[in-house]
Design an enzyme around this catalytic site. Structure first.
Site, PDB file in Angstrom:
ATOM      1  N   GLU A  66       0.880  -1.173   0.000  1.00 30.95           N
ATOM      2  CA  GLU A  66       0.000   0.000   0.000  1.00 30.95           C
ATOM      3  C   GLU A  66       0.912   1.216   0.000  1.00 30.95           C
ATOM      4  OE1 GLU A  66      -3.159  -0.172  -0.262  1.00 30.95           O
ATOM      5  OE2 GLU A  66      -3.596  -2.242   0.297  1.00 30.95           O
ATOM      6  N   CYS A 123      -3.354   8.373   3.532  1.00 32.67           N
ATOM      7  CA  CYS A 123      -3.023   7.907   2.187  1.00 32.67           C
ATOM      8  C   CYS A 123      -4.204   8.084   1.244  1.00 32.67           C
ATOM      9  CB  CYS A 123      -2.625   6.442   2.247  1.00 32.67           C
ATOM     10  SG  CYS A 123      -3.832   5.450   3.139  1.00 32.67           S
TER      11      CYS A 123
END
Ligand code: NAP
Length: 516
Positions: free
Chosen positions: A257, A296
């Site tokens: 990720e 994020c």
């Protein structure tokens, strides 16, 4: 000297032999604790987790392991207040932002406890139906999913020390796979404390949960072929992980990720002051300011029809002007600090990098801080940038400024807007705002190939919607391309990463005897 936070490996608490790396309060600048992993026998630690922890977890059924998750929820709930204090001190977050990390984690573990219970008293999962391999059904193929016989190593980012651990640990433990977590150094305290509470409560078998605080040195080296590694962090570190011999030569399965230039897109026809326009403005301001933009999934690029560019700049800027920034202990403060002075410098550098191709539409950098010394605190007010030529502003589609910063970009028509969304080269999430269901559905399909999640907001979901940047355990988290190509959560789909698929080819009698 501040306390050295202990590592929990091979079933016991062990201190590193070095002096340790300090953790700071990013608002006051004071040292809080130190972490160190020097001298730990990591191969032995991983072997202990793999053998003792793995065996004990796999001896349980899915339902029993779901019970362990339920017990973890109780431990975390009982210690919630301490977690909020640690988050305020070590991450500089206001209460609402700490909740995203802490309560988001507890909610996620609770969900997996519920979902796991529905899997029943089994030790393996059936994957689809048996299919015949020839003309007659006498010889068939049945796919199975079995827990991998290794450890799950998590190397996590600084921005979610709680949720980052538990959103990965819940599906891993439910799958029967022991966990070794290495939190990012800057905010390792909360992760370490949560692991300590769960270990002290004695709810997990020995070896099921380990924590290594401090340097990442040697962690990837300790991985064996059936282990898995889940990394969250920057694209640069992701590249190092991907090329490590554990992945390149020993086929360790890896989930990445990484960073992402997420967008929000207002569909054509939404006039200033319309519901869709106002919903976009509200969401953009929330995304820029929650956790000071250190998410994020935060909106980095705001795509609007060219004719509403000025109105959008004004409306977003007006709301940002009302955001108070400073010490999270002051109740009047809406947005706390970045995680460290190093991050503050990184945000300033990012702004410098974008400066040549953008103009400043709202500048929160000038605003005085509340209860915080600008020479010490890692605080920065929100900055809205704009670029009238969205195609030429290449850096806006390339540079992730990991702070309260976003850029407004005008598009000519919907096809252009969608093309700009794709310019992120693979993102975690995009959100669409409008009121025409058919147009939104078409746009959702058009942006989907480069996004892990498409969040569509119409006026009737204004109250019910869960937030552009909020990662719900029911939905996939992860995105293709630049976002790392990973896949987490998405309900029980998350278990795939921790299982190995096998096809058993046999007679119907043997397949029935598998008991699945
Ligand atoms: P980072 O510098 O890449 O660090 C991430 C983790 O990797 C930390 O635990 C770090 O440890 C460790 N690490 C550093 N060098 C390593 C190496 N050579 N080998 C193995 N591990 C190593 O990222 P960050 O600054 O903490 O996080 C910010 C970034 O994460 C942002 O770009 C953000 O977009 C991304 N992020 C993505 C997601 C997502 O779900 N997609 C979620 C959150 C954040 P140390 O801290 O000890 O250096």
């Amino acid at each position: 000297m501040t306390e050295l936070l202990s590592n929990y490996v091979a079933g016991r608490w062990q201190n590193g032999s070095g002096a340790g790396t300090p953790l700071f309060d990013p608002v006051l600048g004071t040292e809080l604790a130190r972490v160190d992993a020097t001298g730990l026998d990591l191969p032995a630690a991983f072997a202990f987790a793999r053998e003792q922890g793995g065996q004990a977890l796999r001896a349980l059924t899915y339902r029993q392991r779901a019970g362990l998750l339920g017990a973890i929820v109780k431990v975390l709930q009982a210690n919630r207040d301490a977690y909020y204090e640690i988050a305020t001190a070590n991450a500089g977050t206001v209460k609402n932002d700490s909740a995203v990390d802490i309560d988001g984690a507890i909610f996620t573990v609770g969900q997996y406890a519920k979902w796991g219970d529905t899997l029943g008293d089994l030790h393996a999962l059936r994957d689809g139906d048996a299919v015949k391999l020839g003309k007659e059904p006498v010889f068939q193929s049945q796919h199975l999913q079995l827990p991998t016989r290794g450890v799950a190593l998590f190397i996590n980012a600084f921005n979610f020390p709680s949720w980052g651990l538990w959103e990965k640990a819940a599906p891993a433990l439910l799958s029967g796979v022991p966990v070794v977590v290495k939190p990012a150094t800057a905010t390792a305290w909360l992760t370490q404390r949560m692991v300590k509470d769960v270990v002290d409560a004695g709810v997990l078998p020995a070896g099921a949960l380990s924590v290594v605080c401090g340097s990442s040195a040697g962690l990837m080296d300790a991985l064996q072929p059936f282990d898995v590694a889940s990394f969250t962090g920057s694209a640069e570190t992701a590249a190092i992980i991907r090329s490590h011999p554990a992945v390149a030569e020993r086929s360790v399965r890896v989930n990445i990720e990484a960073d992402s230039l997420n967008s929000a897109l207002l569909l054509p026809g939404a006039a200033p002051g319309s519901d869709a326009f106002n919903l976009l403005v509200r969401e953009v301001v929330r995304e820029m300011t929650v956790k000071s933009g250190q998410k994020c999934t935060a909106i980095r690029r705001i795509l609007v029809p060219a004719e509403v560019y000025d109105a959008a700049a004004e409306a977003i800027g007006a709301k940002l002007a009302g955001i108070s920034v400073g010490n999270p202990r002051n109740e009047g403060v809406r947005m706390g600090s970045l995680v460290s002075r190093a991050q503050l410098n990184a945000v300033r550098e990012g702004l410098d990098a974008l400066a040549a191709q953008t103009t400043v539409l709202h500048d929160g950098r000038d605003k005085p801080l509340v209860d915080a010394d600008p020479e010490v605190a890692a605080c920065i007010g929100p900055v809205l940038l704009g670029a009238r030529d969205a195609d030429a502003a290449q850096r806006v589609h390339d540079v992730e400024v990991f702070g309260p910063v976003a850029t407004l970009l005008p598009y000519r028509d919907l096809a252009h807007g969608i093309a700009l969304a794709h310019r992120g080269h693979g993102s975690l999430v995009t959100s669409l705002y409008g009121s025409d269901d058919a147009a939104l559905a078409q746009a959702a399909l058009a942006v989907a190939p480069s996004h892990g999640r498409v969040h569509v907001i119409t006026p009737e979901v204004a109250q019910a919607q869960t937030g552009h940047g909020n990662v719900m355990p029911m939905s996939l988290h992860g995105g293709p391309g630049r976002a790392g190509g990973g896949a987490e959560l998405g309900g029980l789909r998350a278990l795939d990463f921790y299982h190995r698929r096998t096809a058993v080819q046999a007679s119907p009698g043997v397949l029935a005897a598998l008991g699945l």
